[in-house]
Design an enzyme around this catalytic site. Structure first.
Site, PDB file in Angstrom:
ATOM      1  N   GLU A  53       0.919  -1.154   0.015  1.00  9.01           N
ATOM      2  CA  GLU A  53      -0.020   0.061  -0.042  1.00  9.01           C
ATOM      3  C   GLU A  53       1.103   1.223  -0.033  1.00  9.01           C
ATOM      4  O   GLU A  53       2.024   1.352   0.610  1.00  9.01           O
ATOM      5  CB  GLU A  53      -0.860  -0.140   1.427  1.00  9.01           C
ATOM      6  CG  GLU A  53      -1.906  -1.008   0.968  1.00  9.01           C
ATOM      7  CD  GLU A  53      -2.927  -1.407   2.119  1.00  9.01           C
ATOM      8  OE1 GLU A  53      -3.977  -1.908   1.879  1.00  9.01           O
ATOM      9  OE2 GLU A  53      -2.418  -0.568   3.488  1.00  9.01           O
ATOM     10  N   CYS A  73       3.437   8.054   1.775  1.00  6.22           N
ATOM     11  CA  CYS A  73       4.192   6.754   2.565  1.00  6.22           C
ATOM     12  C   CYS A  73       4.419   5.864   1.665  1.00  6.22           C
ATOM     13  O   CYS A  73       3.367   5.296   0.980  1.00  6.22           O
ATOM     14  CB  CYS A  73       3.163   6.475   3.673  1.00  6.22           C
ATOM     15  SG  CYS A  73       3.563   5.419   4.632  1.00  6.22           S
ATOM     16  N   CYS A 103       7.108  -7.980   6.404  1.00  7.73           N
ATOM     17  CA  CYS A 103       8.202  -7.275   7.071  1.00  7.73           C
ATOM     18  C   CYS A 103       8.826  -8.618   7.949  1.00  7.73           C
ATOM     19  O   CYS A 103       7.857  -9.295   8.547  1.00  7.73           O
ATOM     20  CB  CYS A 103       7.780  -6.373   8.086  1.00  7.73           C
ATOM     21  SG  CYS A 103       9.524  -5.570   8.706  1.00  7.73           S
ATOM     22  N   CYS A 127       7.785  -6.598  14.901  1.00  2.00           N
ATOM     23  CA  CYS A 127       7.793  -5.693  16.148  1.00  2.00           C
ATOM     24  C   CYS A 127       6.097  -5.818  16.610  1.00  2.00           C
ATOM     25  O   CYS A 127       5.205  -6.196  15.815  1.00  2.00           O
ATOM     26  CB  CYS A 127       7.353  -4.272  15.591  1.00  2.00           C
ATOM     27  SG  CYS A 127       9.270  -3.973  14.835  1.00  2.00           S
ATOM     28  N   CYS A 182       2.853  -3.744  15.240  1.00  2.00           N
ATOM     29  CA  CYS A 182       2.817  -3.434  13.800  1.00  2.00           C
ATOM     30  C   CYS A 182       2.127  -4.450  13.064  1.00  2.00           C
ATOM     31  O   CYS A 182       2.291  -5.656  13.174  1.00  2.00           O
ATOM     32  CB  CYS A 182       4.246  -3.133  13.374  1.00  2.00           C
ATOM     33  SG  CYS A 182       4.234  -2.939  11.696  1.00  2.00           S
ATOM     34  N   HIS A 234      10.650   3.749  20.345  1.00  2.00           N
ATOM     35  CA  HIS A 234       9.271   3.310  21.110  1.00  2.00           C
ATOM     36  C   HIS A 234       9.554   2.835  22.680  1.00  2.00           C
ATOM     37  O   HIS A 234       8.615   2.435  22.816  1.00  2.00           O
ATOM     38  CB  HIS A 234       8.871   2.297  20.175  1.00  2.00           C
ATOM     39  CG  HIS A 234       8.590   2.462  18.988  1.00  2.00           C
ATOM     40  ND1 HIS A 234       7.884   3.482  18.583  1.00  2.00           N
ATOM     41  CD2 HIS A 234       8.949   1.654  17.642  1.00  2.00           C
ATOM     42  CE1 HIS A 234       7.702   3.352  16.898  1.00  2.00           C
ATOM     43  NE2 HIS A 234       8.404   2.371  16.553  1.00  2.00           N
ATOM     44  N   CYS A 273      -0.609   4.944  10.407  1.00  2.00           N
ATOM     45  CA  CYS A 273       0.651   4.141  10.550  1.00  2.00           C
ATOM     46  C   CYS A 273       0.287   2.811  11.175  1.00  2.00           C
ATOM     47  O   CYS A 273      -0.519   2.717  12.002  1.00  2.00           O
ATOM     48  CB  CYS A 273       1.510   4.873  11.490  1.00  2.00           C
ATOM     49  SG  CYS A 273       2.488   6.269  11.012  1.00  2.00           S
TER      50      CYS A 273
HETATM   51  N1  SAH Z   1       9.738  -0.471   9.125  1.00  2.00           N
HETATM   52  C1  SAH Z   1      10.319   0.722   9.224  1.00  2.00           C
HETATM   53  C2  SAH Z   1       9.144   1.646   8.636  1.00  2.00           C
HETATM   54  C3  SAH Z   1       7.886   1.414   8.401  1.00  2.00           C
HETATM   55  S1  SAH Z   1       6.911   1.369  10.057  1.00  2.00           S
HETATM   56  C4  SAH Z   1      10.166   1.268  10.805  1.00  2.00           C
HETATM   57  O1  SAH Z   1       9.745   0.321  11.662  1.00  2.00           O
HETATM   58  O2  SAH Z   1      10.578   2.464  11.132  1.00  2.00           O
HETATM   59  C5  SAH Z   1       6.494   3.258  10.034  1.00  2.00           C
HETATM   60  C6  SAH Z   1       6.288   3.988  11.561  1.00  2.00           C
HETATM   61  O3  SAH Z   1       5.127   3.425  11.926  1.00  2.00           O
HETATM   62  C7  SAH Z   1       7.233   3.064  12.467  1.00  2.00           C
HETATM   63  O4  SAH Z   1       7.629   4.021  13.363  1.00  2.00           O
HETATM   64  C8  SAH Z   1       6.439   2.366  13.280  1.00  2.00           C
HETATM   65  O5  SAH Z   1       7.115   1.996  14.630  1.00  2.00           O
HETATM   66  C9  SAH Z   1       5.108   2.774  13.268  1.00  2.00           C
HETATM   67  N2  SAH Z   1       4.166   2.095  13.512  1.00  2.00           N
HETATM   68  C10 SAH Z   1       4.086   0.379  13.387  1.00  2.00           C
HETATM   69  N3  SAH Z   1       2.828   0.196  13.628  1.00  2.00           N
HETATM   70  C11 SAH Z   1       1.986   1.281  14.343  1.00  2.00           C
HETATM   71  C12 SAH Z   1       0.965   1.240  14.982  1.00  2.00           C
HETATM   72  N4  SAH Z   1       0.125   0.057  14.993  1.00  2.00           N
HETATM   73  N5  SAH Z   1       0.312   2.344  15.546  1.00  2.00           N
HETATM   74  C13 SAH Z   1       1.289   3.353  15.487  1.00  2.00           C
HETATM   75  N6  SAH Z   1       2.592   3.423  14.944  1.00  2.00           N
HETATM   76  C14 SAH Z   1       2.983   2.289  14.241  1.00  2.00           C
HETATM   77 FE1  SF4 Z   2       8.754  -3.932  10.074  1.00  2.00          FE
HETATM   78 FE2  SF4 Z   2       6.447  -2.981  11.270  1.00  2.00          FE
HETATM   79 FE3  SF4 Z   2       8.624  -3.360  12.658  1.00  2.00          FE
HETATM   80 FE4  SF4 Z   2       8.669  -1.513  10.950  1.00  2.00          FE
HETATM   81  S1  SF4 Z   2       7.523  -1.317  12.793  1.00  2.00           S
HETATM   82  S2  SF4 Z   2      10.467  -2.922  11.056  1.00  2.00           S
HETATM   83  S3  SF4 Z   2       7.514  -2.420   9.283  1.00  2.00           S
HETATM   84  S4  SF4 Z   2       7.370  -4.876  11.811  1.00  2.00           S
END
Ligand code: SAH
Ligand code: SF4
Length: 384
Positions: A105, A118, A125, A129, A132, A235, A355
């Site tokens: 997306e 974005c 991925c 995390c 996410c 985080h 996000c």
């Molecule tokens: N993989 C990279 C970029 C993609 S994620 C990274 O982790 O930085 C983009 C941002 O969205 C990151 O800061 C991530 O931690 C945040 N993010 C992911 N899931 C989220 C959620 N459910 N609520 C808010 N932020 C989130």
């Molecule tokens: Fe991957 Fe989501 Fe972690 Fe970013 S926040 S590194 S997209 S698992």
């Protein structure tokens, strides 16, 4: 800038090379290999990225013979939009099919006289995390450079069209869609080169941001080849908590990551730049006053600003978004400690474009993509 001129191999499904993803240096090499002059590379870059033209026969200043020669070995193939959704706040999200059937997306977020796109870098991925939704899908594959820059191309084409001059809708790009950009290093760097390249999108290095969860060796390499802005997904204010939220922290703990950020900033020609520290606030997990104080202490000697992101919920998560009061309290502690702190407002929530919500319903990925396919087929049928 990367000085790599290696041209990506041609995929098995397509015998022709896709010129969409070649950086300026790669395009120049491609034309030199064809026995042509370098300036041809510049002409074609402008056709693709300034004018939005993908049909080689329409590239009138290339000459008929060269166009014929090019069409035998090359093509300009953007990725395919599968669906598009508009939020009531102006945010637009595209689901994009990439080769092999995966879906990613891209989201365009207009705000005043700027619009931030974005962009995704991988299908899924691997880093998992805990907060996410992309992480919950697991890793499928890296996007090619053409599929990454193709999201910028598609967004412009679909939102407002390519216009003469540089009046294109996308003013900023953030590599914050699906995937960890530093784990798809070469393709992401080639695509970001095109974002910055005057013969393509000509964005300033301040307006292209790479976000990483902290792949330290790749971040050290990035400092050598790129000058884009850096955002780091922290985080947590300590390793014990970050190990739980961002598992790659077990490999590259906070002190090592922050040192790498400092080195990245030190390598920039403009010494006034700062790293953006992203901090997703999760109720009862990392949103307490003591944790804000600990974060303030941790970042004391890091040139940074802090972006607080209230957690966006999705179906498979048991985490909650903190109350507005809890977010303000956390913000105030950091402000009092002298930091520049922004709170990311949630955009596109009604279309799951905020996000962490990209491709949000991941319980049954197969049925989801078949639903998308059904939707496209339906469109094709209704057009036909
Ligand atoms: N993989 C990279 C970029 C993609 S994620 C990274 O982790 O930085 C983009 C941002 O969205 C990151 O800061 C991530 O931690 C945040 N993010 C992911 N899931 C989220 C959620 N459910 N609520 C808010 N932020 C989130
Ligand atoms: Fe991957 Fe989501 Fe972690 Fe970013 S926040 S590194 S997209 S698992």
């Amino acid at each position: 800038m990367t000085d790599s001129t290696e041209i990506p191999p041609v995929g098995p499904q397509h015998a022709k090379i896709n010129l969409m993803g070649l950086s300026r240096l790669q395009m120049e090499q491609f034309f030199l290999d064809l026995g042509e002059k370098k300036f041809r590379a510049h002409q074609i870059l402008k056709w693709i990225h300034h004018a939005g033209i993908t049909q080689i026969e329409e590239m009138s200043n290339l000459g008929k013979a060269l166009r014929g020669k090019l069409m035998e070995v090359a093509e300009v193939r953007p990725p395919e939009i599968v669906s598009q959704q508009d939020s009531s706040d102006g945010t637009r999200k595209w689901a994009i099919r990439v080769e092999g059937g995966g879906l990613v997306e891209a989201v365009l977020i207009p705000a005043g006289n700027r619009a931030t796109l974005c962009v995704s870098s991988q299908v899924g991925c691997a880093l998992d995390c805990s907060f996410c939704s992309t992480g919950k899908q697991g890793f499928q594959r890296d996007l090619s450079a053409a599929e990454i820059i193709g999201q910028v191309w598609l967004a412009i084409e679909s939102y407002d069209g390519f216009k003469p001059g540089d009046r294109r809708i996308v003013t900023n790009v953030v590599m914050m869609g699906m995937g960890e950009p530093l784990l798809n290093f070469d393709n992401v760097v080639a695509a970001m080169d095109l974002m910055l390249e005057d013969l393509a999108y000509g964005l300033s290095k301040r307006r292209v941001t790479l976000s990483t969860s902290g792949v330290v060796p790749a971040l050290d390499r990035l400092a050598e080849v790129s000058e884009v802005s850096l955002a780091v997904s922290l985080h947590a204010p300590n390793d014990a908590l970050r190990n739980q939220l961002v598992p790659i922290n077990r490999k590259y703990p906070i002190a090592v990551l922050l040192e790498s950020c400092r080195n990245y900033m030190a390598a920039q020609s403009d010494k006034n730049r700062v790293v953006t520290i992203e901090y997703t606030l999760i109720e009862g997990v990392n949103d307490q006053r003591d944790q804000a104080l600990e974060l303030a202490e941790l970042l004391r000697d890091v040139p940074c600003k802090i972006n607080l992101i209230p957690f966006n919920t999705f179906a498979q998560s048991e985490y909650q978004r903190p109350s507005g009061n809890a977010v303000s309290r956390f913000w105030q502690v950091l402000i009092d400690a002298g930091y520049i702190v922004t709170i990311r407002t949630t955009r596109g929530d009604d279309i799951n474009a905020a996000c962490g919500q990209l491709v949000g319903e991941v319980v049954d990925r197969t049925s989801r993509s078949s639903r998308y396919r059904a939707a496209t087929d339906a469109q094709i049928i209704s057009v036909g």
